[in-house]
Design a protein around this motif. Structure first.
Motif, PDB file in Angstrom:
ATOM      1  N   PHE A 133      -6.308  -1.351  -4.417  1.00  0.00           N
ATOM      2  CA  PHE A 133      -5.809  -1.569  -3.410  1.00  0.00           C
ATOM      3  C   PHE A 133      -6.833  -2.887  -2.429  1.00  0.00           C
ATOM      4  CE2 PHE A 133      -5.620  -0.614   1.582  1.00  0.00           C
ATOM      5  CZ  PHE A 133      -4.466  -1.490   1.733  1.00  0.00           C
ATOM      6  N   MET A 151       0.915  -1.235  -0.006  1.00  0.00           N
ATOM      7  CA  MET A 151       0.062  -0.086   0.031  1.00  0.00           C
ATOM      8  C   MET A 151       0.929   1.221   0.068  1.00  0.00           C
ATOM      9  SD  MET A 151      -2.577   1.485   2.885  1.00  0.00           S
ATOM     10  CE  MET A 151      -1.032   2.293   3.544  1.00  0.00           C
ATOM     11  N   LEU A 192       2.039   1.774  -3.224  1.00  0.00           N
ATOM     12  CA  LEU A 192       1.002   2.076  -4.362  1.00  0.00           C
ATOM     13  C   LEU A 192       0.777   3.544  -4.239  1.00  0.00           C
ATOM     14  CD1 LEU A 192      -1.384   1.189  -6.222  1.00  0.00           C
ATOM     15  CD2 LEU A 192      -2.723   0.870  -3.930  1.00  0.00           C
ATOM     16  N   MET A 246      -1.910  -5.017  -9.089  1.00  0.00           N
ATOM     17  CA  MET A 246      -1.590  -5.143  -7.535  1.00  0.00           C
ATOM     18  C   MET A 246      -1.532  -6.457  -6.865  1.00  0.00           C
ATOM     19  SD  MET A 246      -0.486  -2.459  -6.024  1.00  0.00           S
ATOM     20  CE  MET A 246      -0.924  -2.818  -4.277  1.00  0.00           C
ATOM     21  N   SER A 276      -6.445  -6.352  -4.037  1.00  0.00           N
ATOM     22  CA  SER A 276      -5.196  -7.077  -4.125  1.00  0.00           C
ATOM     23  C   SER A 276      -4.942  -7.925  -3.238  1.00  0.00           C
ATOM     24  CB  SER A 276      -4.131  -5.958  -4.012  1.00  0.00           C
ATOM     25  OG  SER A 276      -4.348  -5.229  -2.613  1.00  0.00           O
TER      26      SER A 276
END
Length: 310
Positions: A197, A84, A87, A222, A200
């Motif tokens: 997110f 995260m 990302l 992801m 994922s």
């Protein structure tokens, strides 16, 4: 106008030199801006720790309440928090393009005697480098969540984080290259980022999902980054506890009775087994190839978008 070259150099080598200089200068500027912005540094460092401490501890307690014993949810969640961090840092680093356009600096870079593609590549490398550094800081907290230091694990995790950071920064650069509104960029990025997110597997295992959600997770790049980082980080670590049911106290004469011992073994064997959390769904090489493929496609799109700049 005919391009002139220095004595002893060809047009091809001159263009390659200007490409390298453009990439290096753009990369260096973004890295220096990152280190000089202390508020951004503190916020980027604190946010994942807050997620890890509050959400990890809270959901750990929820797991215990739901009867899953000593399941180490915070250990399971840690690779997701690392992903995260990479990302969000990588994607939002591209907002500097809109900022530079707003103040006219991007226009100056576009008319500089360097290829426009070098600006795009420098932006991708600069954003990828800052995202990698933030992810690396989180690796310092591995022992606190029950993951011992291991040089092989750290090197492979750095490689996966770097590939993911480049892939996601290219995504952000491709978006930012055509956008003019500073306010619209975060809104659109959040609209894209949050589903990426949540789908994922960063916060929950991707097993026993509905069919429609399983399809969405498979087309999400992801997913493969989280799968690779979790697979490497949690290698050799058991996340889910076994069912811990102890027999009540019995008299010593009964505890030494062979018939009772035999019955107790059969009773324990009949207990339902706790479902085991699967930490990696795909081979590491497959994860890496998919991330590299997405990164190559997105970087190409980012360069094309930059070359179309007015």
């Amino acid at each position: 106008m005919e391009e002139t070259c220095a004595p002893g150099t060809t047009a091809g080598s001159s263009k390659l030199t200007r490409l390298g200089i453009g990439v290096y200068i753009t990369w260096l500027r973004d890295v220096k801006r990152f280190f000089r912005d202390r508020i951004r540094l503190i916020g980027a460092f604190a946010q994942p720790l807050i997620y890890l401490a509050l959400m990890g501890t809270g959901l750990q307690a929820a797991f215990k309440s739901f009867g899953s014993g000593e399941t180490k949810y915070i250990t399971f969640m840690y690779p997701g928090i690392v992903s995260m961090t990479v990302l969000f840092t990588a994607m939002f680093s591209a907002i500097s393009i809109i900022w530079d356009r707003e103040f006219g600096f991007l226009k100056e870079m576009m008319v500089a005697p360097i290829p426009r593609s070098s600006v795009a590549m420098g932006k991708v490398l600069g954003g990828g480098t800052t995202a990698l550094m933030q992810g690396f800081i989180l690796l310092l907290f591995m022992p606190l969540v029950g993951i011992p230091y291991n040089l092989e694990k750290i090197l492979v995790m750095i490689l996966v984080m770097f590939l993911l950071a480049i892939c996601l920064t290219a995504f952000g650069v491709a978006f930012a290259a055509r956008m003019r509104s500073m306010e619209a960029f975060p809104i659109i990025m959040n609209f894209v980022l949050m589903p990426m997110f949540f789908l994922s597997g960063a916060l929950f295992p991707l097993q026993d999902l509905p069919r429609w959600m399983e399809i969405l997770t498979r087309i999400n790049p992801m997913t493969y980054a989280v799968d690779a980082i979790r697979g490497v980080a949690l290698k050799g670590i058991t996340v889910t506890s076994a069912a811990s049911v102890s027999l009540p106290q019995v008299p010593p004469s009964l505890a030494s009775n062979p018939d009772f011992i035999n019955w107790a073994k059969q009773a324990q064997a009949a207990l339902p087994a706790m479902p085991q959390l699967q930490t990696q769904f795909y081979p590491l090489i497959v994860d890496l190839l998919i991330i590299v493929g997405f990164g190559a496609v997105l970087t190409t799109i980012a360069i094309i978008q930059f070359n179309r700049q007015d």
